[in-house]
Enzyme design. Structure first.
Site, short mmCIF file in Angstrom:
data_model
loop_
_atom_site.label_atom_id
_atom_site.label_comp_id
_atom_site.label_asym_id
_atom_site.label_seq_id
_atom_site.Cartn_x
_atom_site.Cartn_y
_atom_site.Cartn_z
N ARG A 9 56.71 68.20 -74.72
CA ARG A 9 57.55 69.33 -74.33
C ARG A 9 56.96 70.00 -73.09
NH1 ARG A 9 61.04 67.30 -76.85
NH2 ARG A 9 62.17 68.14 -78.65
N HIS A 51 63.53 63.80 -68.97
CA HIS A 51 63.52 63.88 -70.44
C HIS A 51 64.25 62.68 -71.06
CE1 HIS A 51 63.24 66.88 -74.00
NE2 HIS A 51 63.23 65.64 -74.45
N1 LIG Z 1 60.24 63.28 -74.31
C1 LIG Z 1 61.01 62.81 -75.27
O1 LIG Z 1 61.98 62.12 -74.99
C2 LIG Z 1 60.67 63.08 -76.69
C3 LIG Z 1 59.73 64.00 -77.04
N2 LIG Z 1 59.41 64.20 -78.36
C4 LIG Z 1 58.37 65.17 -78.70
O2 LIG Z 1 57.33 64.49 -79.40
C5 LIG Z 1 56.85 65.36 -80.43
C6 LIG Z 1 56.10 64.58 -81.47
O3 LIG Z 1 57.00 63.83 -82.26
P1 LIG Z 1 56.53 63.12 -83.62
O4 LIG Z 1 55.41 62.20 -83.37
O5 LIG Z 1 57.75 62.59 -84.26
O6 LIG Z 1 55.97 64.40 -84.42
P2 LIG Z 1 55.05 64.43 -85.73
O7 LIG Z 1 55.32 65.72 -86.39
O8 LIG Z 1 55.20 63.17 -86.50
O9 LIG Z 1 53.57 64.45 -85.13
C7 LIG Z 1 52.99 65.59 -84.60
C8 LIG Z 1 51.49 65.38 -84.47
O10 LIG Z 1 50.93 66.51 -83.80
C9 LIG Z 1 49.84 67.01 -84.57
N3 LIG Z 1 49.71 68.47 -84.42
C10 LIG Z 1 50.64 69.42 -84.64
N4 LIG Z 1 50.13 70.64 -84.42
C11 LIG Z 1 48.84 70.44 -84.06
C12 LIG Z 1 47.78 71.32 -83.72
N5 LIG Z 1 47.94 72.64 -83.71
N6 LIG Z 1 46.59 70.78 -83.41
C13 LIG Z 1 46.40 69.43 -83.44
N7 LIG Z 1 47.37 68.55 -83.75
C14 LIG Z 1 48.57 69.05 -84.06
C15 LIG Z 1 50.18 66.66 -86.01
O11 LIG Z 1 48.99 66.68 -86.78
P3 LIG Z 1 49.02 66.28 -88.36
O12 LIG Z 1 49.37 64.81 -88.37
O13 LIG Z 1 47.64 66.54 -88.80
O14 LIG Z 1 50.08 67.14 -88.97
C16 LIG Z 1 50.79 65.27 -85.82
O15 LIG Z 1 49.77 64.30 -85.77
C17 LIG Z 1 58.12 66.07 -80.90
O16 LIG Z 1 57.80 67.29 -81.54
C18 LIG Z 1 58.89 66.27 -79.61
O17 LIG Z 1 58.60 67.53 -79.05
C19 LIG Z 1 60.01 63.50 -79.36
C20 LIG Z 1 60.98 62.58 -79.05
C21 LIG Z 1 61.39 62.30 -77.70
O1 LIG Z 2 64.15 64.14 -80.15
C1 LIG Z 2 63.56 64.89 -79.37
O2 LIG Z 2 62.80 65.79 -79.74
C2 LIG Z 2 63.75 64.69 -77.94
O3 LIG Z 2 63.07 65.26 -77.14
C3 LIG Z 2 64.81 63.72 -77.55
O4 LIG Z 2 64.86 63.48 -76.22
#
Ligand SMILES: NC(=O)C1=CN([C@@H]2O[C@H](COP(=O)(O)OP(=O)(O)OC[C@H]3O[C@@H](n4cnc5c(N)ncnc54)[C@H](OP(=O)(O)O)[C@@H]3O)[C@@H](O)[C@H]2O)C=CC1
Ligand SMILES: O=C(O)C(=O)CO
Length: 313
Positions: A228, A276
């Site tokens: 993000r 994005h």
């Molecule tokens: N650019 C794009 O097109 C896209 C962007 N995204 C972004 O990717 C992000 C991640 O997606 P996804 O993998 O599915 O999310 P998940 O919720 O599966 O993973 C999030 C990870 O971040 C860690 N985390 C959260 N808060 C903290 C913190 N304060 N300190 C350290 N680690 C932390 C979590 O730790 P723990 O495992 O210990 O809970 C977890 O490992 C989404 O929230 C979205 O914003 C997603 C899709 C597309």
């Molecule tokens: O699924 C999400 O969070 C995205 O950012 C898609 O682009």
């Protein structure tokens, strides 16, 4: 069973038809202003407050993406956007992990093989082989080891890179060194040459990519931000690039999207901008997961992908 759908840009007809095929017992309709007829489930992205605020009887709200920061921010600004007590669920993978692997690997290889610099040299008609980066000195750190981060980490390990990850809780991922918690962030950053951000945007992670963090990376580090825009202090990145602390950055997400035409990132020689697109919602796989979760709820089971509203992801 009644299902409401609202998305500002998706083609509603294909979603209504696709859901109806998967859940033949359901009446699926596109929400229109003024529609306050009963509903059991809502599938939404950027829903107007009036869509859900006064509804009772909702059993689940499905966000049509992986990140729920925008919908939680809406709730903070306009309480009631998400009625209290109704589970909020998000998409888990549904084809996004494959896309994210491709996106991150593309930029890792571009930076590792110095393609970004060769591209600049080509513009100058300069024939100048550069000293190759060595994999043993090119540690990759992934912030966020969740659904997406773990799959990206595994793909990088398979390419022979040294990979570490940072998350809230400890992880066991084959071939990946796991760091967790704020107290271990400095150790994670130390000697990381390429940083990939795949964290959710939460009150704890907003603005985390600042100059102080960048200074803890190996010098001439690389940054890939595919999570993000709110994570990155954009001015700090410009400073770090100017100081040579950061060598180059690939950015898919921005504080304000679309990126303003006058924004310095557009023309910065060491910044790559994508709009994005790292991983988009794939309707068919998303509908499969949502339908499976609705069936689970209807049968008294536990759906997957439930968001902890307090934690913010
Ligand atoms: N650019 C794009 O097109 C896209 C962007 N995204 C972004 O990717 C992000 C991640 O997606 P996804 O993998 O599915 O999310 P998940 O919720 O599966 O993973 C999030 C990870 O971040 C860690 N985390 C959260 N808060 C903290 C913190 N304060 N300190 C350290 N680690 C932390 C979590 O730790 P723990 O495992 O210990 O809970 C977890 O490992 C989404 O929230 C979205 O914003 C997603 C899709 C597309
Ligand atoms: O699924 C999400 O969070 C995205 O950012 C898609 O682009």
């Amino acid at each position: 069973m009644n299902i409401l759908f609202y998305h500002p840009t998706f083609n509603p007809e294909s979603w209504v038809n696709g859901l109806a095929q998967r859940l033949p017992q359901a009446q699926v309709r596109v929400w229109q202003p003024g529609d306050d007829a009963p509903a059991d489930y809502a599938l939404v992205w950027q829903p107007p407050r009036e869509m859900l605020a006064n509804r009772s009887g909702l059993k689940g709200i499905f966000a049509l993406g992986a990140g729920v920061d925008a919908i939680l921010a809406q709730e903070r600004q306009a309480p009631g956007t998400l009625p209290a007590g109704v589970p909020l669920l998000r998409l888990e993978d549904t084809g996004m992990a494959q896309q994210m692997r491709e996106y991150v690997l593309a930029y890792v290889l571009r930076f590792f093989r110095r393609m970004d610099e060769y591209q600049l040299q080509q513009q100058q008609k300069q024939w100048q082989p550069l000293k190759p980066h060595r994999q043993e000195r090119f540690t990759i750190g992934i912030m966020g080891a969740g659904v997406l981060g773990q799959q990206v980490a595994q793909a990088l390990v398979a390419l022979g890179f040294t990979v570490r990850c940072w998350s809230r809780s400890p992880k066991q991922i084959a071939g990946v060194e796991s760091f967790h918690g704020r107290e271990n962030l400095p150790a994670f950053l130390h000697e990381t040459r390429l940083l990939v951000n795949l964290l959710p945007n939460t009150p704890e992670t907003v603005g985390i990519l600042d100059l102080a963090l960048m200074k803890q990376l190996a010098s001439q580090a690389y940054l890939i931000n595919a999570a993000r825009g709110a994570h990155l202090k954009e001015g700090d990145l410009l400073t770090a690039l100017e100081q040579g602390q950061v060598a180059a950055a690939a950015l898919d997400v921005f504080a304000d999207e679309p990126l303003a035409r006058m924004h310095p990132f557009w023309s910065h020689p060491r910044v790559t901008v994508t709009p994005h697109i790292a991983a988009v919602t794939l309707p068919s796989q998303a509908m499969d997961q949502i339908a499976a979760n609705i069936r689970a709820i209807e049968q008294g089971g536990t759906p997957s992908g439930q968001v902890d509203r307090e934690r913010g992801y």
